[in-house]
Design a protein around this motif. Structure first.
Motif, PDB file in Angstrom:
ATOM      1  N   THR A  35       0.828  -1.218   0.000  1.00 25.28           N
ATOM      2  CA  THR A  35       0.000   0.000   0.000  1.00 25.28           C
ATOM      3  C   THR A  35       0.859   1.263   0.000  1.00 25.28           C
ATOM      4  O   THR A  35       0.424   2.298  -0.492  1.00 25.28           O
ATOM      5  CB  THR A  35      -0.970   0.037   1.203  1.00 25.28           C
ATOM      6  OG1 THR A  35      -0.216   0.046   2.418  1.00 25.28           O
ATOM      7  CG2 THR A  35      -1.916  -1.151   1.179  1.00 25.28           C
ATOM      8  N   GLY A  36       2.083   1.176   0.533  1.00 27.18           N
ATOM      9  CA  GLY A  36       2.989   2.330   0.504  1.00 27.18           C
ATOM     10  C   GLY A  36       3.276   2.748  -0.929  1.00 27.18           C
ATOM     11  O   GLY A  36       3.397   3.936  -1.239  1.00 27.18           O
ATOM     12  N   ARG A  40       2.986   6.343  -2.655  1.00 25.33           N
ATOM     13  CA  ARG A  40       4.145   6.877  -3.384  1.00 25.33           C
ATOM     14  C   ARG A  40       3.765   7.275  -4.804  1.00 25.33           C
ATOM     15  O   ARG A  40       4.244   8.288  -5.331  1.00 25.33           O
ATOM     16  CB  ARG A  40       5.278   5.844  -3.422  1.00 25.33           C
ATOM     17  CG  ARG A  40       6.012   5.712  -2.105  1.00 25.33           C
ATOM     18  CD  ARG A  40       7.031   4.566  -2.126  1.00 25.33           C
ATOM     19  NE  ARG A  40       7.713   4.482  -0.852  1.00 25.33           N
ATOM     20  CZ  ARG A  40       8.799   5.192  -0.530  1.00 25.33           C
ATOM     21  NH1 ARG A  40       9.362   5.987  -1.417  1.00 25.33           N
ATOM     22  NH2 ARG A  40       9.331   5.103   0.666  1.00 25.33           N
ATOM     23  N   ARG A 109      -6.302   9.257   1.633  1.00 20.33           N
ATOM     24  CA  ARG A 109      -6.466   8.018   2.405  1.00 20.33           C
ATOM     25  C   ARG A 109      -7.812   7.371   2.109  1.00 20.33           C
ATOM     26  O   ARG A 109      -7.916   6.157   1.993  1.00 20.33           O
ATOM     27  CB  ARG A 109      -6.315   8.274   3.910  1.00 20.33           C
ATOM     28  CG  ARG A 109      -4.986   8.901   4.305  1.00 20.33           C
ATOM     29  CD  ARG A 109      -4.604   8.572   5.735  1.00 20.33           C
ATOM     30  NE  ARG A 109      -4.223   7.193   5.889  1.00 20.33           N
ATOM     31  CZ  ARG A 109      -3.008   6.707   5.647  1.00 20.33           C
ATOM     32  NH1 ARG A 109      -2.028   7.493   5.273  1.00 20.33           N
ATOM     33  NH2 ARG A 109      -2.761   5.430   5.802  1.00 20.33           N
ATOM     34  N   ARG A 130       0.710   0.825   6.973  1.00 20.13           N
ATOM     35  CA  ARG A 130       0.783   1.439   8.295  1.00 20.13           C
ATOM     36  C   ARG A 130      -0.530   1.309   9.063  1.00 20.13           C
ATOM     37  O   ARG A 130      -0.553   1.394  10.277  1.00 20.13           O
ATOM     38  CB  ARG A 130       1.097   2.944   8.180  1.00 20.13           C
ATOM     39  CG  ARG A 130       2.352   3.309   7.417  1.00 20.13           C
ATOM     40  CD  ARG A 130       3.582   2.837   8.133  1.00 20.13           C
ATOM     41  NE  ARG A 130       4.797   3.411   7.559  1.00 20.13           N
ATOM     42  CZ  ARG A 130       5.308   3.091   6.386  1.00 20.13           C
ATOM     43  NH1 ARG A 130       4.720   2.200   5.629  1.00 20.13           N
ATOM     44  NH2 ARG A 130       6.437   3.651   5.974  1.00 20.13           N
ATOM     45  N   ASP A 131      -1.634   1.170   8.315  1.00 18.27           N
ATOM     46  CA  ASP A 131      -2.970   1.201   8.936  1.00 18.27           C
ATOM     47  C   ASP A 131      -3.824   0.030   8.462  1.00 18.27           C
ATOM     48  O   ASP A 131      -5.043   0.126   8.460  1.00 18.27           O
ATOM     49  CB  ASP A 131      -3.667   2.521   8.576  1.00 18.27           C
ATOM     50  CG  ASP A 131      -3.869   2.669   7.057  1.00 18.27           C
ATOM     51  OD1 ASP A 131      -3.139   2.000   6.289  1.00 18.27           O
ATOM     52  OD2 ASP A 131      -4.761   3.425   6.657  1.00 18.27           O
ATOM     53  N   ARG A 157      17.079   0.836   4.895  1.00 18.07           N
ATOM     54  CA  ARG A 157      16.642   1.778   3.857  1.00 18.07           C
ATOM     55  C   ARG A 157      17.841   2.310   3.067  1.00 18.07           C
ATOM     56  O   ARG A 157      17.806   2.449   1.858  1.00 18.07           O
ATOM     57  CB  ARG A 157      15.908   2.969   4.492  1.00 18.07           C
ATOM     58  CG  ARG A 157      14.410   2.899   4.432  1.00 18.07           C
ATOM     59  CD  ARG A 157      13.891   2.907   3.029  1.00 18.07           C
ATOM     60  NE  ARG A 157      12.787   1.980   2.863  1.00 18.07           N
ATOM     61  CZ  ARG A 157      11.512   2.291   2.968  1.00 18.07           C
ATOM     62  NH1 ARG A 157      11.165   3.523   3.209  1.00 18.07           N
ATOM     63  NH2 ARG A 157      10.585   1.382   2.813  1.00 18.07           N
ATOM     64  N   ASP A 180       9.735  10.297   8.787  1.00 17.76           N
ATOM     65  CA  ASP A 180       8.626   9.509   8.264  1.00 17.76           C
ATOM     66  C   ASP A 180       7.855   8.855   9.414  1.00 17.76           C
ATOM     67  O   ASP A 180       6.630   8.846   9.439  1.00 17.76           O
ATOM     68  CB  ASP A 180       9.173   8.440   7.309  1.00 17.76           C
ATOM     69  CG  ASP A 180       8.108   7.963   6.360  1.00 17.76           C
ATOM     70  OD1 ASP A 180       7.726   8.753   5.484  1.00 17.76           O
ATOM     71  OD2 ASP A 180       7.635   6.827   6.519  1.00 17.76           O
ATOM     72  N   ARG A 187      -0.026  11.861  12.571  1.00 21.63           N
ATOM     73  CA  ARG A 187      -1.080  12.439  11.743  1.00 21.63           C
ATOM     74  C   ARG A 187      -2.456  12.120  12.328  1.00 21.63           C
ATOM     75  O   ARG A 187      -2.651  11.111  13.019  1.00 21.63           O
ATOM     76  CB  ARG A 187      -0.963  11.944  10.293  1.00 21.63           C
ATOM     77  CG  ARG A 187      -1.241  10.495  10.143  1.00 21.63           C
ATOM     78  CD  ARG A 187      -1.314  10.064   8.689  1.00 21.63           C
ATOM     79  NE  ARG A 187      -1.380   8.628   8.655  1.00 21.63           N
ATOM     80  CZ  ARG A 187      -0.491   7.837   8.076  1.00 21.63           C
ATOM     81  NH1 ARG A 187       0.537   8.343   7.435  1.00 21.63           N
ATOM     82  NH2 ARG A 187      -0.624   6.539   8.123  1.00 21.63           N
TER      83      ARG A 187
HETATM   84  O1   DC Z   1       6.155   1.858   3.183  1.00 19.33           O
HETATM   85  P1   DC Z   1       6.566   3.045   2.342  1.00 19.33           P
HETATM   86  O2   DC Z   1       7.786   3.748   2.863  1.00 19.33           O
HETATM   87  O3   DC Z   1       6.676   2.735   0.889  1.00 19.33           O
HETATM   88  O4   DC Z   1       5.365   4.082   2.493  1.00 19.33           O
HETATM   89  C1   DC Z   1       5.389   5.309   1.831  1.00 19.33           C
HETATM   90  C2   DC Z   1       4.653   6.373   2.633  1.00 19.33           C
HETATM   91  O5   DC Z   1       3.255   6.112   2.696  1.00 19.33           O
HETATM   92  C3   DC Z   1       5.113   6.564   4.071  1.00 19.33           C
HETATM   93  O6   DC Z   1       5.169   7.983   4.324  1.00 19.33           O
HETATM   94  C4   DC Z   1       4.015   5.986   4.903  1.00 19.33           C
HETATM   95  C5   DC Z   1       2.800   6.105   4.028  1.00 19.33           C
HETATM   96  N1   DC Z   1       1.869   4.996   4.166  1.00 19.33           N
HETATM   97  C6   DC Z   1       0.704   5.212   4.860  1.00 19.33           C
HETATM   98  O7   DC Z   1       0.504   6.308   5.383  1.00 19.33           O
HETATM   99  N2   DC Z   1      -0.215   4.221   4.968  1.00 19.33           N
HETATM  100  C7   DC Z   1       0.004   3.025   4.401  1.00 19.33           C
HETATM  101  N3   DC Z   1      -0.922   2.067   4.522  1.00 19.33           N
HETATM  102  C8   DC Z   1       1.202   2.780   3.691  1.00 19.33           C
HETATM  103  C9   DC Z   1       2.126   3.798   3.601  1.00 19.33           C
END
Ligand code: DC
Length: 226
Positions: A35-36, A40, A109, A130-131, A157, A180, A187
């Motif tokens: 999902t990131g 992106r 979102r 993340r969620d 990373r 990050d 948020r």
């Molecule tokens: O996992 P990543 O670093 O590729 O994620 C990119 C950005 O997206 C990072 O700032 C976190 C955000 N993200 C998010 O808010 N919710 C998600 N489900 C996945 C990523």
């Protein structure tokens, strides 16, 4: 016949979610959803179109006319944005620097969460972000929260970026990772946090194979009691 479970994997940047989620999906024959990469791709599009990542209205309207697609291939997931292959472009330092602001936008979102639920609707999916366990798939059958020390996450990373030929410094990457984390945790909409029913796995000092194996066992145990 079982269609497969929904596996949610969350955690901060560099905890190893991508590598581990891909391995788990492969082992189980499930679909892997990063999902990131979707966040992106939207950030990449904003940069491309010159939309200020902090312009909430502008980014909201942008996400509504953007099509992001994830294509599983033998050599990994390819990411498409409005028909353009952005797999490599979305990993750049420029995109990494603004994606947290784009991901904090509630309209972004809302749109991406809906698409992610669609992708998981038939089960048999390993979704990483993340969620996922808290917001996207709160009723996922298996929830895992990956952690690792900041130092190790920054180093992972950094190595990924160096491997792609980016001339970055470890201390700058550490700062990017720290920022990050802070953005994702603080948020207002869907902050990064562990779901109460998630299994916490600390990946510090452990190989992705080991961690993936542990998650596959969790899935098999859960599938066995169905
Ligand atoms: O996992 P990543 O670093 O590729 O994620 C990119 C950005 O997206 C990072 O700032 C976190 C955000 N993200 C998010 O808010 N919710 C998600 N489900 C996945 C990523």
């Amino acid at each position: 016949m079982s269609r497969g479970l929904r596996v949610a994997i969350d955690g901060p940047t560099g905890a190893g979610k991508g590598t581990v989620a891909r391995m788990v999906a492969e082992r189980l024959g499930y679909r892997y959803v990063d999902t990131g990469a979707m966040y992106r791709a939207v950030a990449w599009k904003a940069l491309r179109e010159g939309v200020d990542p902090d312009d909430a209205e502008g980014v909201a309207s942008l996400v509504r006319r953007t099509r992001v697609a994830l294509e599983p291939r033998a050599d990994g997931l390819r990411v498409w944005c409005d028909g353009e292959d952005v797999t490599e472009a979305i990993r750049s330092v420029e995109v990494s620097a603004v994606v947290g602001r784009v991901a904090a936008n509630p309209a972004v979102r809302r749109v991406l969460t809906e698409q992610q639920r669609q992708l998981a609707s038939s089960g048999g999916v390993v979704m990483e972000g993340r969620d996922i366990g808290t917001v996207v798939l709160p009723d996922a059958e298996v929830k895992v929260y990956l952690e690792a020390s900041l130092e190790e996450r920054a180093r992972r990373r950094y190595e990924e970026m160096r491997a792609r030929g980016e001339g970055v410094l470890l201390e700058d990457v550490r700062e990017l990772v720290r920022q990050d984390d802070e953005m994702a945790r603080s948020r207002a909409t869907a902050p990064l946090r562990r779901a109460e029913d998630a299994v916490v796995v600390d990946t510090t000092g452990r190989s992705p194979e080991e961690v993936a194996e542990e998650i596959v066992r969790l899935v098999e145990a859960r599938a066995g009691v169905k």
